[in-house]
Design a protein around this motif. Structure first.
Motif, PDB file in Angstrom:
ATOM      1  N   LYS A 115      -4.793  -1.205 -10.769  1.00 21.65           N
ATOM      2  CA  LYS A 115      -3.658  -1.970  -9.615  1.00 21.65           C
ATOM      3  C   LYS A 115      -2.479  -1.254  -9.144  1.00 21.65           C
ATOM      4  O   LYS A 115      -1.999  -1.494  -8.425  1.00 21.65           O
ATOM      5  N   ASP A 163      -2.170  -0.546  -2.422  1.00 18.31           N
ATOM      6  CA  ASP A 163      -2.004  -0.301  -1.050  1.00 18.31           C
ATOM      7  C   ASP A 163      -0.559   0.141  -0.589  1.00 18.31           C
ATOM      8  O   ASP A 163       0.188  -0.986  -0.723  1.00 18.31           O
ATOM      9  N   ASN A 175       0.979  -2.902   1.308  1.00 19.72           N
ATOM     10  CA  ASN A 175       0.799  -4.188   0.764  1.00 19.72           C
ATOM     11  C   ASN A 175       0.783  -4.216  -0.593  1.00 19.72           C
ATOM     12  O   ASN A 175      -0.120  -3.831  -1.456  1.00 19.72           O
ATOM     13  N   ASN A 180      -2.012  -5.633  -2.875  1.00 22.88           N
ATOM     14  CA  ASN A 180      -3.414  -5.195  -2.765  1.00 22.88           C
ATOM     15  C   ASN A 180      -3.744  -3.629  -3.189  1.00 22.88           C
ATOM     16  O   ASN A 180      -2.855  -3.044  -3.578  1.00 22.88           O
ATOM     17  N   SER A 231      -8.278  -2.761   2.377  1.00 21.11           N
ATOM     18  CA  SER A 231      -7.210  -3.392   1.285  1.00 21.11           C
ATOM     19  C   SER A 231      -7.661  -4.668   0.889  1.00 21.11           C
ATOM     20  O   SER A 231      -8.031  -5.481   1.622  1.00 21.11           O
ATOM     21  N   ARG A 232      -7.909  -4.891  -0.556  1.00 23.00           N
ATOM     22  CA  ARG A 232      -8.145  -6.072  -1.050  1.00 23.00           C
ATOM     23  C   ARG A 232      -7.260  -6.525  -2.070  1.00 23.00           C
ATOM     24  O   ARG A 232      -6.451  -5.598  -2.679  1.00 23.00           O
ATOM     25  N   ALA A 233      -6.940  -7.736  -2.133  1.00 22.91           N
ATOM     26  CA  ALA A 233      -6.019  -8.533  -3.219  1.00 22.91           C
ATOM     27  C   ALA A 233      -6.250  -7.914  -4.570  1.00 22.91           C
ATOM     28  O   ALA A 233      -7.327  -7.882  -5.204  1.00 22.91           O
ATOM     29  N   LYS A 234      -5.409  -7.515  -5.066  1.00 24.49           N
ATOM     30  CA  LYS A 234      -5.489  -7.190  -6.713  1.00 24.49           C
ATOM     31  C   LYS A 234      -5.915  -8.002  -7.562  1.00 24.49           C
ATOM     32  O   LYS A 234      -6.779  -8.092  -8.543  1.00 24.49           O
TER      33      LYS A 234
END
Length: 273
Positions: free
Chosen positions: A86, A91, A94, A97, A106-109
């Protein structure tokens, strides 16, 4: 690299009055154009310290020196890998992410797990290639562990790396067939350097297998992965970018306290292999 452009000077159009005042020697001697000395190799920030014992070496001697250097590391548990990724793969645009390796999205942690739509821990050197599993050591070394979409991770599976195949659903730019996987262009070099780091770091000590690249696919459970000639090509074509360099630095500063030497010195790939 394109050949250097040679500037060809055009003769001046001189007037008769100007020419009258110039004495032209009977014979002219041509002089050779000065040659430009080749640029010295780039000096890395850690050459005088971290890599001191590797400088000037090539081939097996260089590989051995790098093995000794990078083996001095802090080891993580497999659970600790979640939190480390993480940070290492955050990102830049962001901070909530992570960037997924193969898809580049890009994806949420917080979306880490094993369900569809989640991201999980991709072993770039497939853990079945040597059967080291997720035991602390090669199975938890974050220099080759990256966040990836669960479904795409499953599609890659334990395939070797090579050029060609059909498009991977949900991961534009990636290709796969029955025995190989080709990542998108932007991370081809990243993949190559991760694989080659693993081959230098793990050489049969501490009960772990001696990991080696070879020039074939369909390696199965052997402690080998390919295709080496393609990995070398990818290393040349996709040099380290800012994201990869930052990741190497974060791993060194905050987690394992060792570096991937092929990110700092991509030219060492050719020196070792």
């Amino acid at each position: 690299m394109p050949a250097p452009r040679v500037r060809r000077w055009k003769p001046l159009a001189l007037t008769a009055a100007v020419l009258a005042g110039i004495t032209v020697p009977a014979t002219a001697t041509a002089t050779a154009s000065p040659t430009t000395a080749p640029a010295p190799p780039a000096v890395g920030a850690y050459d005088d310290t971290y890599y001191r014992d590797a400088l000037g070496k090539t081939g097996p001697a260089l590989k051995s020196a790098l093995h000794t250097i990078v083996s001095d590391q802090t080891k993580l548990s497999y659970d600790q890998v979640w939190d480390a990724l993480k940070t290492t793969d955050q990102d830049p645009a962001n901070s909530a992410n992570v960037i997924l390796l193969y898809t580049g999205t890009s994806r949420a942690k917080s979306a880490s797990g094993g369900d569809q739509g989640d991201w999980n821990r991709e072993h770039v050197w497939a853990k079945s290639h040597g059967d080291f599993g997720t035991a602390t050591g090669p199975g938890t070394d974050i220099h080759h562990l990256r966040p990836e979409d669960v479904t795409v991770n499953s599609i890659r599976g334990n395939k070797d790396f090579d050029n060609g195949g059909g498009a991977v659903a949900g991961a534009p730019g990636n290709l796969t067939d029955g025995d190989s996987f080709e990542p998108r262009d932007a991370v081809k070099g990243d993949v190559a350097r991760m694989i080659l780091y693993m081959a230098v770091r793990y050489d049969g000590e501490s009960g772990f297998p001696d990991l080696e690249p070879n020039d074939k696919v369909d390696n199965g459970s052997a402690p080998a992965i390919g295709r080496l000639s393609v990995l070398k090509q990818w290393n040349d074509e996709d040099p380290p970018d800012a994201f990869e360099k930052n990741r190497n630095q974060v791993i060194f500063d905050k987690y394992q306290h060792n570096r991937n030497p092929f990110i700092d010195h991509p030219e060492w790939v050719e020196e070792v292999w």
